[in-house]
Design an enzyme around this catalytic site. Sequence first.
Site, PDB file in Angstrom:
ATOM      1  N   GLU A   1       0.817  -1.215   0.000  1.00  0.00           N
ATOM      2  CA  GLU A   1       0.000   0.000   0.000  1.00  0.00           C
ATOM      3  C   GLU A   1       0.848   1.261   0.000  1.00  0.00           C
ATOM      4  O   GLU A   1       0.534   2.233  -0.685  1.00  0.00           O
ATOM      5  CB  GLU A   1      -0.969   0.006   1.186  1.00  0.00           C
ATOM      6  CG  GLU A   1      -2.099  -1.009   1.069  1.00  0.00           C
ATOM      7  CD  GLU A   1      -2.992  -0.783  -0.149  1.00  0.00           C
ATOM      8  OE1 GLU A   1      -3.014   0.344  -0.691  1.00  0.00           O
ATOM      9  OE2 GLU A   1      -3.670  -1.729  -0.568  1.00  0.00           O
TER      10      GLU A   1
ATOM     11  N   TYR B   1      -6.528   7.018   3.494  1.00  0.00           N
ATOM     12  CA  TYR B   1      -6.670   5.926   2.525  1.00  0.00           C
ATOM     13  C   TYR B   1      -5.935   4.667   2.978  1.00  0.00           C
ATOM     14  O   TYR B   1      -6.498   3.576   3.015  1.00  0.00           O
ATOM     15  CB  TYR B   1      -6.171   6.321   1.119  1.00  0.00           C
ATOM     16  CG  TYR B   1      -5.916   5.076   0.319  1.00  0.00           C
ATOM     17  CD1 TYR B   1      -6.994   4.342  -0.181  1.00  0.00           C
ATOM     18  CD2 TYR B   1      -4.636   4.543   0.182  1.00  0.00           C
ATOM     19  CE1 TYR B   1      -6.799   3.128  -0.828  1.00  0.00           C
ATOM     20  CE2 TYR B   1      -4.425   3.334  -0.461  1.00  0.00           C
ATOM     21  CZ  TYR B   1      -5.509   2.641  -0.963  1.00  0.00           C
ATOM     22  OH  TYR B   1      -5.312   1.435  -1.576  1.00  0.00           O
TER      23      TYR B   1
ATOM     24  N   ASP C   1      -9.830   5.877  -2.511  1.00  0.00           N
ATOM     25  CA  ASP C   1      -8.638   6.269  -3.259  1.00  0.00           C
ATOM     26  C   ASP C   1      -9.092   6.974  -4.530  1.00  0.00           C
ATOM     27  O   ASP C   1     -10.277   7.161  -4.768  1.00  0.00           O
ATOM     28  CB  ASP C   1      -7.759   5.056  -3.578  1.00  0.00           C
ATOM     29  CG  ASP C   1      -8.330   4.269  -4.737  1.00  0.00           C
ATOM     30  OD1 ASP C   1      -9.576   4.222  -4.858  1.00  0.00           O
ATOM     31  OD2 ASP C   1      -7.558   3.711  -5.528  1.00  0.00           O
TER      32      ASP C   1
ATOM     33  N   CYS D   1     -12.679   2.135 -15.705  1.00  0.00           N
ATOM     34  CA  CYS D   1     -13.119   3.523 -15.518  1.00  0.00           C
ATOM     35  C   CYS D   1     -11.884   4.395 -15.280  1.00  0.00           C
ATOM     36  O   CYS D   1     -11.719   5.028 -14.244  1.00  0.00           O
ATOM     37  CB  CYS D   1     -14.082   3.616 -14.342  1.00  0.00           C
ATOM     38  SG  CYS D   1     -14.991   5.170 -14.241  1.00  0.00           S
TER      39      CYS D   1
ATOM     40  N   CYS E   1     -15.892   2.405 -21.459  1.00  0.00           N
ATOM     41  CA  CYS E   1     -17.288   2.219 -21.061  1.00  0.00           C
ATOM     42  C   CYS E   1     -17.904   0.968 -21.688  1.00  0.00           C
ATOM     43  O   CYS E   1     -18.814   0.365 -21.121  1.00  0.00           O
ATOM     44  CB  CYS E   1     -18.111   3.451 -21.421  1.00  0.00           C
ATOM     45  SG  CYS E   1     -17.554   4.961 -20.581  1.00  0.00           S
TER      46      CYS E   1
ATOM     47  N   CYS F   1     -17.617  -1.814 -19.304  1.00  0.00           N
ATOM     48  CA  CYS F   1     -17.979  -1.523 -17.910  1.00  0.00           C
ATOM     49  C   CYS F   1     -19.267  -2.217 -17.482  1.00  0.00           C
ATOM     50  O   CYS F   1     -20.287  -2.115 -18.163  1.00  0.00           O
ATOM     51  CB  CYS F   1     -18.132  -0.012 -17.720  1.00  0.00           C
ATOM     52  SG  CYS F   1     -18.564   0.426 -16.032  1.00  0.00           S
TER      53      CYS F   1
ATOM     54  N   CYS G   1     -24.691   4.197 -15.334  1.00  0.00           N
ATOM     55  CA  CYS G   1     -23.716   5.260 -15.047  1.00  0.00           C
ATOM     56  C   CYS G   1     -24.275   6.635 -15.395  1.00  0.00           C
ATOM     57  O   CYS G   1     -24.587   6.932 -16.559  1.00  0.00           O
ATOM     58  CB  CYS G   1     -22.429   5.008 -15.828  1.00  0.00           C
ATOM     59  SG  CYS G   1     -21.197   6.329 -15.620  1.00  0.00           S
TER      60      CYS G   1
END
Length: 288
Positions: free
Chosen positions: A36, A119, A137, A190, A197, A200, A206
């Site tokens: 991370e 985060y 995030d 995305c 798209c 997606c 959306c």
Amino acid sequence: MATGLHAPILDWYAENARDLPWRRPGAGPWAILVSEIMLQQTPVVRVLPVWTEWMERWPTPAALAAEPPGEAVRHWGRLGYPRRALNLHACARAITAEHAGQVPSSYEELRRLPGIGDYTAAAVASFAFGRSHAVLDTNVRRVLARAVRGEEYPPKATTTAERRLAESLLPALDAPRWAVAVMELGALVCTARTPRCADCPVAAACAWRLAGRPAYEGPERRGQTYAGTDRQCRGRLLAVLRDAHGAVPKAALDAVWDDAVQRERALDGLVADGLAEVVDEGAYRLPT
DNA sequence: TAGGCGTGGAC
DNA sequence: TGTCCAAGCCT
């Protein structure tokens, strides 16, 4: 609100998740924490080799804590933002001294460690310990901005409205899986520049796509130049210290940056940040 | 809170 | 080519 997002995104993740080493069942809290920190502002492909080397070299917080901080900086290589290496080393020492060598499991304890903000604390608590937190995030913020708010990009700074939205979407079961699934969707589909798209799973719902993908209208998104900045200068200087073992004569640093005023300022900055150490009047080295 | 803080790949 | 961007944090 918008609970119709869950099933499609979780199903999509089940089919499309990348096989990343820190996501495997064997990855412990330390492996996840290291990943991370390394992933802050840094693409996965560049993190992979460095993370692998770090985990072999320092499989536990105690192993890293036993080293001087300069070794963490050296093996950070060219990942960028080398203060993160120092932060990780300080995390290792704090975990060893104050948490019996075990990465703490609560958001609050994680949040107190150096270099761990909202985060990262939420991510580690979620992914390493199965806790339920809103993991916000840049990927998640972008997905929610588009799918729910109908805007191309989220605001520059995280707002309470964004946080409330993310918290309202937390599922009763397996919040960590939901978090990583939305992040992955943002990372692979995305995307910021050219969203796919057509691939997606929530395209039909959306808000941004349904509105015709209107262009971003918010304040200017600053694009900082890099060439000639103090940042570039610091990077050059630190690279010299990293690649040398032991003390480096100042002349070797002078050789990599022409502007003496800027060079001195950058070098002073590195020392002030703990990334470099003055050996004597004529030499510098990584912190010991 | 806006700006500083690395690096390199994509377009 | 230069611009934008990548699992942010800190002051």
